[in-house]
Scaffold this motif. Structure first.
Motif, PDB file in Angstrom:
ATOM      1  N   MET A   1       1.151  -1.233  -0.030  1.00  0.00           N
ATOM      2  CA  MET A   1       0.130   0.209   0.253  1.00  0.00           C
ATOM      3  C   MET A   1       0.960   0.989   0.008  1.00  0.00           C
ATOM      4  O   MET A   1       0.304   2.402  -0.482  1.00  0.00           O
ATOM      5  N   GLY A   2       2.012   0.984   0.939  1.00  0.00           N
ATOM      6  CA  GLY A   2       3.003   2.442   1.045  1.00  0.00           C
ATOM      7  C   GLY A   2       3.803   2.969  -0.459  1.00  0.00           C
ATOM      8  O   GLY A   2       3.805   3.662  -1.168  1.00  0.00           O
ATOM      9  N   LEU A   3       4.077   1.489  -1.250  1.00  0.00           N
ATOM     10  CA  LEU A   3       4.445   1.867  -2.344  1.00  0.00           C
ATOM     11  C   LEU A   3       3.588   2.574  -3.233  1.00  0.00           C
ATOM     12  O   LEU A   3       3.899   3.231  -4.294  1.00  0.00           O
ATOM     13  N   VAL A   6       3.536   6.214  -3.192  1.00  0.00           N
ATOM     14  CA  VAL A   6       4.950   6.610  -2.889  1.00  0.00           C
ATOM     15  C   VAL A   6       4.499   6.916  -5.067  1.00  0.00           C
ATOM     16  O   VAL A   6       4.675   7.622  -5.449  1.00  0.00           O
ATOM     17  N   LEU A   7       4.305   5.962  -5.452  1.00  0.00           N
ATOM     18  CA  LEU A   7       4.047   5.730  -6.823  1.00  0.00           C
ATOM     19  C   LEU A   7       3.403   6.993  -7.961  1.00  0.00           C
ATOM     20  O   LEU A   7       3.449   7.521  -8.682  1.00  0.00           O
ATOM     21  N   TRP A   8       2.393   6.708  -7.143  1.00  0.00           N
ATOM     22  CA  TRP A   8       1.052   7.618  -7.328  1.00  0.00           C
ATOM     23  C   TRP A   8       1.371   9.277  -7.026  1.00  0.00           C
ATOM     24  O   TRP A   8       1.457  10.209  -7.088  1.00  0.00           O
ATOM     25  N   ALA A   9       2.051   9.563  -6.046  1.00  0.00           N
ATOM     26  CA  ALA A   9       2.965  10.651  -5.580  1.00  0.00           C
ATOM     27  C   ALA A   9       3.926  11.334  -6.303  1.00  0.00           C
ATOM     28  O   ALA A   9       4.461  12.904  -7.479  1.00  0.00           O
ATOM     29  N   TRP A  12       1.956  12.412  -9.880  1.00  0.00           N
ATOM     30  CA  TRP A  12       1.077  13.581  -9.867  1.00  0.00           C
ATOM     31  C   TRP A  12       2.278  14.520  -9.573  1.00  0.00           C
ATOM     32  O   TRP A  12       1.884  15.803 -10.322  1.00  0.00           O
ATOM     33  N   GLY A  13       3.557  14.179  -8.618  1.00  0.00           N
ATOM     34  CA  GLY A  13       4.640  14.892  -8.805  1.00  0.00           C
ATOM     35  C   GLY A  13       5.060  15.760 -10.155  1.00  0.00           C
ATOM     36  O   GLY A  13       4.891  17.162 -11.010  1.00  0.00           O
ATOM     37  N   SER A  14       5.735  14.390 -11.135  1.00  0.00           N
ATOM     38  CA  SER A  14       5.921  14.691 -12.031  1.00  0.00           C
ATOM     39  C   SER A  14       5.076  15.222 -13.018  1.00  0.00           C
ATOM     40  O   SER A  14       4.869  16.022 -13.854  1.00  0.00           O
ATOM     41  N   ALA A  15       3.670  15.059 -12.982  1.00  0.00           N
ATOM     42  CA  ALA A  15       2.761  15.790 -13.864  1.00  0.00           C
ATOM     43  C   ALA A  15       2.504  17.276 -13.688  1.00  0.00           C
ATOM     44  O   ALA A  15       2.272  18.252 -14.394  1.00  0.00           O
ATOM     45  N   ALA A  16       2.777  17.836 -12.279  1.00  0.00           N
ATOM     46  CA  ALA A  16       2.195  18.858 -11.693  1.00  0.00           C
ATOM     47  C   ALA A  16       3.568  19.945 -12.280  1.00  0.00           C
ATOM     48  O   ALA A  16       3.554  20.843 -12.886  1.00  0.00           O
ATOM     49  N   PHE A  17       5.065  18.535 -12.379  1.00  0.00           N
ATOM     50  CA  PHE A  17       6.042  19.918 -13.088  1.00  0.00           C
ATOM     51  C   PHE A  17       6.166  20.107 -14.405  1.00  0.00           C
ATOM     52  O   PHE A  17       7.001  21.125 -15.069  1.00  0.00           O
TER      53      PHE A  17
END
Length: 366
Positions: A1-3, A6-9, A12-17
Motif C-alpha cells: 500500500m505504501g509503495l 509513493v508511485l501515485w505521488a 502527480w508530482g511529475s505531472a505538476a512539474f
C-alpha cells in the motif's frame, strides 16, 4: 500500500512539474527578457511539452467523465484549450493565381564550414534551381561589391560564387554600399534597387557581422523593402558539454552566457522593430532569428507582421525547431511557405531553407 502511494505521488508530482514547465514556456514570449530570460529555455521545448500536456489533458478529461469529477475534467479541458490556442491549425496557404504573380522569398543560412568541394556547390545549385526563389536572403555569407565577380575568389563566400554564375543567374542590388565586405547579402532574379547596411547592438558599429541589410526592390511595379537579419547566436548548447568533464562552474558559465546572448537578441529585435515601424514601403523580413515562434525576440519582431509558417528548419538532419523565418507586412498575402526536404546526402548547411510564396494583397494600392 505504501509503495502504491509513493508511485501515485511521483506520478502527480511529475505531472505538476510538466504542467509548470509548459506554462513557463507558454508565457515566455510575453515576459520581459531582462528578468525572465530563463523562460526561453522552456520555450524552446514548448512543442514537446505541449504534446505531453495534451496527452495529460486527454487523460484528465477522460478521468473526469468516467468518475463524474468536475475538478480533473476542468483542468484537463483548460490544458487542451491552451495547447489548441498555441498549436492549433494556423495558416495553410493555397497556391492561388499564376506563378508570375508570386514572389518567392527564400531565407537560407549557409555557413562556410559546409563549403567543401564541387559536390556541395552542385547540390546548392540544384536546390536553388529546383525551388526557383525570386529573392534569396543569405546568412553567414558575405560579398565584396567592389571586386569583380568573375575570376576573383575574393568576390564572395562560396554560396555567392555559386549563385552569381551565369548558369544560375542571381544578381546583386544595383547599388551597394562601399564597405569592404557586406554580410547578410541578398540576391535575386528580380530588380533589386539598392542595399544598405545597419549596425546592431552590442558591437555592430565595429563588427561587420553584427549588422543587418535592408534591400529595396520593385515587384509588379510597386516598391518594397526586405530586411535580412541574423540575430545573436544562442552560444554553446548544453549537449556540446556532454563530452567534457562535469563541472558546476562550467554549467553556470554556460547559463550566464545564454542569459547575455538572450538579452543581446532582445536588444537587436527592439532595434529592428523600431526601424520597421518607420518604414513607408511594404515590408518583408527574412533570416535566422535564433528564436522559435514561442520566444520573446521572435514575438517582438513579428508584431503586426504575418508569419510564413513552414516547419522545423534546425538542425537540418533532424529539424526539431523553426528558427529561420519569413515575415510579411499587411500589404502582402502569404500563399505558402514550405521547408524543402533534404535529398539523400544533400546537406549544404546545418539549417534547412524556408521558401515563402507571397503576393500583393487584393486591392493593394500605394
Amino acid at each position: 500500500m505504501g509503495l502504491r502511494r509513493v508511485l501515485w505521488a511521483l506520478a502527480w508530482g511529475s505531472a505538476a512539474f510538466l504542467v509548470a514547465a509548459f506554462l513557463v514556456g507558454y508565457a515566455a514570449p510575453h515576459l520581459p527578457p531582462v528578468h525572465f530570460w530563463w523562460t526561453d529555455l522552456f520555450a524552446v521545448l514548448l512543442p514537446v511539452l505541449g504534446g505531453a500536456v495534451g496527452l495529460l489533458g486527454v487523460v484528465l478529461v477522460g478521468q473526469g467523465v468516467y468518475r463524474q469529477a468536475w475538478g480533473p475534467g476542468t483542468v484537463g479541458a483548460a490544458l487542451l484549450l491552451l495547447v489548441a490556442v498555441r498549436f492549433g491549425p494556423g495558416f495553410v496557404g493555397d497556391a492561388l493565381g499564376s506563378d508570375a504573380e508570386t514572389l518567392r522569398v527564400m531565407t537560407f543560412n549557409l555557413p562556410p564550414a559546409f563549403a567543401h568541394g564541387s559536390a556541395r556547390e552542385w547540390t546548392l545549385a540544384e536546390l536553388v534551381q529546383r525551388e526557383v526563389p525570386t529573392i534569396l536572403a543569405l546568412q553567414e555569407a558575405w560579398i565584396q561589391p567592389g571586386a569583380s565577380p568573375r575570376g576573383s575568389p575574393e568576390f564572395a563566400s562560396w554560396p555567392l560564387r555559386v549563385l552569381t554564375r551565369d548558369s544560375i543567374g542571381y544578381t546583386l542590388p544595383r547599388l551597394c554600399p562601399s564597405e569592404a565586405r557586406i554580410y547578410r547579402p541578398v540576391v535575386g532574379t528580380v530588380r533589386l534597387d539598392s542595399m544598405s547596411v545597419h549596425p546592431l547592438p552590442p558591437s555592430g558599429d565595429t563588427n561587420p557581422r553584427a549588422r543587418y541589410t535592408r534591400t529595396y526592390f520593385t515587384w509588379e511595379g510597386h516598391p518594397a523593402v526586405l530586411y535580412n537579419v541574423h540575430l545573436h547566436t544562442v552560444g554553446p548548447r548544453p549537449w556540446e558539454l556532454l563530452d567534457t568533464e562535469p563541472s558546476l562552474r562550467r554549467w553556470q558559465a554556460v547559463l550566464w552566457t545564454y542569459r547575455d546572448e538572450a538579452l543581446h537578441r532582445a536588444d537587436q529585435a527592439r532595434r529592428i522593430r523600431r526601424h520597421i515601424e518607420r518604414e513607408t514601403r511594404p515590408v518583408l523580413v527574412a533570416g535566422d532569428f535564433n528564436s522559435t515562434p514561442h520566444q520573446w525576440a521572435y514575438r517582438h519582431l513579428a508584431q503586426g507582421l504575418q508569419a510564413a509558417g513552414g516547419g522545423g528548419t534546425f538542425p537540418a538532419w533532424w529539424p526539431l525547431v523553426q528558427i529561420d523565418h519569413v515575415l510579411a507586412g499587411p500589404a502582402w498575402r502569404i500563399d505558402s511557405a514550405p521547408v524543402p526536404e533534404n535529398e539523400a546526402g544533400a546537406v549544404v548547411s546545418d539549417h534547412r531553407p524556408l521558401v515563402a510564396r507571397v503576393r500583393w494583397r487584393d486591392g493593394y494600392e500605394e
